[in-house]
Design an enzyme around this catalytic site. Structure first.
Site, PDB file in Angstrom:
ATOM      1  N   LYS A 202       0.868  -1.183   0.000  1.00  0.00           N
ATOM      2  CA  LYS A 202       0.000   0.000   0.000  1.00  0.00           C
ATOM      3  C   LYS A 202       0.902   1.230   0.000  1.00  0.00           C
ATOM      4  O   LYS A 202       1.712   1.422   0.905  1.00  0.00           O
ATOM      5  CB  LYS A 202      -0.897  -0.010   1.224  1.00  0.00           C
ATOM      6  CG  LYS A 202      -1.748   1.255   1.333  1.00  0.00           C
ATOM      7  CD  LYS A 202      -2.729   1.175   2.484  1.00  0.00           C
ATOM      8  CE  LYS A 202      -3.520   2.464   2.598  1.00  0.00           C
ATOM      9  NZ  LYS A 202      -4.531   2.396   3.653  1.00  0.00           N
ATOM     10  N   LYS A 255      -2.130  -1.433  -3.957  1.00  0.00           N
ATOM     11  CA  LYS A 255      -3.017  -0.281  -3.883  1.00  0.00           C
ATOM     12  C   LYS A 255      -2.204   1.003  -3.926  1.00  0.00           C
ATOM     13  O   LYS A 255      -1.205   1.096  -3.206  1.00  0.00           O
ATOM     14  CB  LYS A 255      -3.781  -0.378  -2.570  1.00  0.00           C
ATOM     15  CG  LYS A 255      -4.662   0.790  -2.265  1.00  0.00           C
ATOM     16  CD  LYS A 255      -5.166   0.677  -0.866  1.00  0.00           C
ATOM     17  CE  LYS A 255      -5.926   1.948  -0.549  1.00  0.00           C
ATOM     18  NZ  LYS A 255      -6.321   2.052   0.815  1.00  0.00           N
TER      19      LYS A 255
END
Ligand code: PBG
Length: 330
Positions: A202, A255
């Site tokens: 992330k 992400k």
């Protein structure tokens, strides 16, 4: 030699032969989308009958539990198999304790969703940023986000979501060691069937802006650079993913999605593991804004984007477009 209409070059491989008609194109298509690969994020808030649209995310609303149940039912009818729940708690404190309140919106929504739609797969976000008064993903001690005490809070959160009936808990905080700690705690309490989808790679991204409006989770000071990844790094992403797999993650995530398709592709190739990609709020908002200005064809841009994410290696695509795309695909 002059090129007249009748002149023909001898070209052994003419790529255009397989692009001549919709029929032939569909026969040689390499990547397909279907509604059952989409995971649909929902923002659950207190109250009843509440459906409050998020200004920067047209089509996305904060929903009270009853409305979340209705929205999930509609998504299920569109062919979507899973939802990912985020919560807007009734109260916030320094410890983010509403994250593991059994009566908080997410826990209540899990129970209501599993009762109303037993075959819907319910994922829950595990993070503290929506629950802390300062908006950070962990506990702030001496001006820093303290890793290990934060993990304890995340463990409590994941356990309370599992107790409510969540099928998959999804830590998005990026603290070190949280996957192992959550796996251990779930197993100890008899939740060994509850899966973990870890936000493994992330990045610290500008594309989360609209989400923080939707989830009221913007940090009141500082940023998330001490735990989310530097956008410049890809080897580090592979180390993060390897570590989460070693700690017991069942599904790993990259992400955001489109700016990190290279990372997604490497993760899928390297580990051959169930892999999710999150097409995040800012990516969605950009397409919505351009479409609203008449600058792009939204349907084509949406399907091209989702196809690219799939092509790069995503098994699961987390997207606010889930329902819109699903309805075009059936
Ligand atoms: C919570 C969390 C965030 C997102 C998912 N989980 C925001 C953040 O890290 O600040 C972003 C999702 C999106 O932008 O759609 N930590």
């Amino acid at each position: 030699m002059p090129h007249t209409a009748a002149s023909t070059l001898s070209i052994l491989h003419r790529g255009r032969r397989l692009r001549r008609s919709a029929g032939i194109r569909s026969l040689v298509r390499e990547t397909r989308l279907s509604p059952d690969m989409f995971l649909y994020p929902l923002f659950v808030c207190p109250g009843e009958g509440v459906r409050r649209e998020v200004p920067s995310m047209p089509g996305v609303s904060q929903l009270s539990v009853d409305q979340a149940v209705a929205e999930a039912g509609a998504a299920r009818a569109d062919g979507i198999r899973g939802v990912l729940l985020f919560g807007l708690p009734a109260y916030k404190d320094d410890l983010g304790s509403a994250a593991y309140d059994p009566d908080a919106p997410v826990q209540a929504a899990v129970r209501a969703l599993k009762a109303a739609h037993p075959d819907l797969v319910v994922f829950t976000d595990v993070c503290l940023c929506e629950y802390t008064s300062h908006g950070h993903c962990g506990l702030v001690i001496d001006g820093e986000i303290a890793n290990d005490p934060s993990v304890e809070q995340l463990v409590r959160t994941a356990v309370s979501q599992a107790a409510a009936g969540a099928d998959v808990v999804s830590p998005s905080d990026m603290m070190d060691g949280r996957v192992a700690a959550i796996r251990h705690a779930l197993d100890e309490r008899g939740f060994e069937q509850v899966a973990i989808m870890s936000y493994a790679a992330k990045y610290c991204s500008a594309f989360y802006g609209p989400f923080r409006e939707a989830a009221a989770s913007a940090p009141s000071f500082g940023d998330r650079r001490s735990h989310q990844m530097d956008p410049a790094n890809v080897e580090e992403a592979l180390r993060e993913v390897r570590q989460d797999i070693d700690e017991g993650a069942d599904i790993v995530m990259v992400k955001p999605a489109v700016p990190y398709l290279d990372v997604l592709s490497k993760v899928k190739e390297t580990f051959g593991y169930p892999t999710a990609a999150y097409h995040v709020s800012g990516e969605y908002a950009m397409l919505k804004a351009a479409a609203r200005n008449g600058w792009i064809d939204e349907r084509r841009a949406m399907l091209e984007t989702l196809t690219a994410i799939r092509r790069a290696g995503a098994d699961i695509i987390i997207t606010y477009y889930a329902r819109e795309a699903a309805r075009l695909l059936v």
